[in-house]
Motif scaffolding. Sequence first.
Motif, short mmCIF file in Angstrom:
data_model
loop_
_atom_site.label_atom_id
_atom_site.label_comp_id
_atom_site.label_asym_id
_atom_site.label_seq_id
_atom_site.Cartn_x
_atom_site.Cartn_y
_atom_site.Cartn_z
N GLY A 1 51.53 40.40 47.99
CA GLY A 1 50.30 39.93 47.91
C GLY A 1 49.20 40.94 47.70
N ILE A 2 49.29 41.94 48.69
CA ILE A 2 48.57 43.26 48.62
C ILE A 2 48.57 43.89 47.27
N MET A 3 50.07 44.15 46.95
CA MET A 3 50.08 44.95 45.55
C MET A 3 49.40 44.10 44.43
N PHE A 4 49.60 42.64 44.72
CA PHE A 4 49.00 42.08 43.27
C PHE A 4 47.60 42.18 43.43
N MET A 5 46.83 42.41 44.77
CA MET A 5 45.56 42.79 44.83
C MET A 5 45.02 43.98 44.24
N ILE A 6 45.97 45.02 44.55
CA ILE A 6 45.80 46.29 43.92
C ILE A 6 46.04 46.35 42.55
N GLY A 7 46.83 45.91 42.07
CA GLY A 7 47.29 45.93 40.56
C GLY A 7 45.94 45.26 39.83
N THR A 8 45.30 44.08 40.31
CA THR A 8 44.42 43.34 39.87
C THR A 8 43.04 44.42 39.69
N GLY A 9 42.78 45.04 41.04
CA GLY A 9 41.68 46.01 40.85
C GLY A 9 41.85 47.11 39.95
N LEU A 10 43.06 47.64 40.07
CA LEU A 10 43.08 48.71 38.91
C LEU A 10 43.11 47.95 37.45
N GLY A 11 43.68 47.02 37.01
CA GLY A 11 43.51 46.28 35.65
C GLY A 11 41.90 46.04 35.30
N VAL A 12 41.25 45.42 36.34
CA VAL A 12 39.79 45.21 36.17
C VAL A 12 38.98 46.55 36.15
N VAL A 13 39.56 47.71 36.81
CA VAL A 13 38.54 48.91 36.48
C VAL A 13 39.00 49.60 35.11
N LEU A 14 40.14 49.45 34.54
CA LEU A 14 40.42 49.78 33.24
C LEU A 14 39.81 49.11 32.16
N LEU A 15 39.91 47.67 32.23
CA LEU A 15 39.14 46.96 31.39
C LEU A 15 37.41 47.03 31.32
N ALA A 16 36.88 47.37 32.70
CA ALA A 16 35.63 47.55 32.49
C ALA A 16 35.15 48.92 31.86
N TYR A 17 36.08 49.83 32.37
CA TYR A 17 36.03 51.20 31.79
C TYR A 17 35.71 51.15 30.11
N ARG A 18 36.88 50.41 29.71
CA ARG A 18 36.90 50.40 28.28
C ARG A 18 35.95 49.75 27.72
N LEU A 19 35.13 48.59 28.46
CA LEU A 19 34.36 47.87 27.89
C LEU A 19 32.92 48.65 27.95
N PHE A 20 32.89 49.52 28.90
CA PHE A 20 31.59 50.32 28.95
C PHE A 20 31.45 51.31 27.79
N ASN A 21 32.65 51.71 27.35
CA ASN A 21 32.46 52.83 26.27
C ASN A 21 33.25 52.39 25.15
N VAL A 22 32.94 50.75 24.84
CA VAL A 22 33.09 50.39 23.64
C VAL A 22 32.21 50.88 22.69
N SER A 23 32.75 51.09 21.29
CA SER A 23 31.59 51.47 20.17
C SER A 23 30.72 50.32 19.91
#
Length: 268
Positions: A246-268
């Motif tokens: 469960g903890i690893m699921f939370m960590i994985g979710t956090g990393l995934g959302v960080v990636l998505l937000a990072y890409r969205l912020f820098n979308v052309s």
Amino acid sequence: MTERADQLILNYVSKAADAAHGVLRADQRLDFSRRLRARIEQERQGSQSAREVAKVLARFGDPEALVAREARRLAEGQQAGEREPEPTSAFPKIRDDPGLPPGAAKSIKLAQDRLSRRPGRGMPLAGLRRAVMSGANPMTTEGRDAGTIVKEHPRETLAMALLLVAALLVPFNLPSVAIFTVPVIIWAIGTVIVLLSDDWTWRDRLLGTSAPILGYSVGGVLIGGLRVSATAGFERFFTEFFNVSGIMFMIGTGLGVVLLAYRLFNVS
């Protein structure tokens, strides 16, 4: 978006006016600010996009350089014997104007280089640096910050929020709906929205949505395996797996959302 674009212009003109203190007289400073605002509006061509306005401002370069050129114009007029150089309705030359002074061209190029930087170019984590700096200096991000991202991408923002909610609900052991737990249901809804979005590449969509599952399964196996001995048996292994998955699921979710937000912020 209109308010954001207008604020960028106001900040730029205000910075130029501040730089003119002690350099130009009050009446000269007022005339200079008026002509600067008029030229910006002319180049803006009615655009309400904060990003486009930031690009326009980049063409003007450093406000302090503009003040220096205005002071030089006034000084040259006085040296030529004029009582006071006549104000001109046109503003000093910018990037697209013929006969641009070399010094002005250099400052404008530097401003454009800062605005044109994208992730993967220039200094490491440049996109993250732009995101962090957005609140302090909107021009470094072409007028983009968390507020504009939410307004421009409400569906994608909702999807990331659902993924985070799913992760945060894991420790509460909520009752299942049919055979699925509540966090899994919420994660599935958020995943569907992400996969249907065209604002991310397929690679980013798959990475962002699969990170929680990879964290749950792979992370659970690795960490669970490290916490038991080779002779402990499967029962002890599965106990440790469910303790950490469960903890690893939370960590994985956090990393995934960080990636998505990072890409969205820098979308052309």
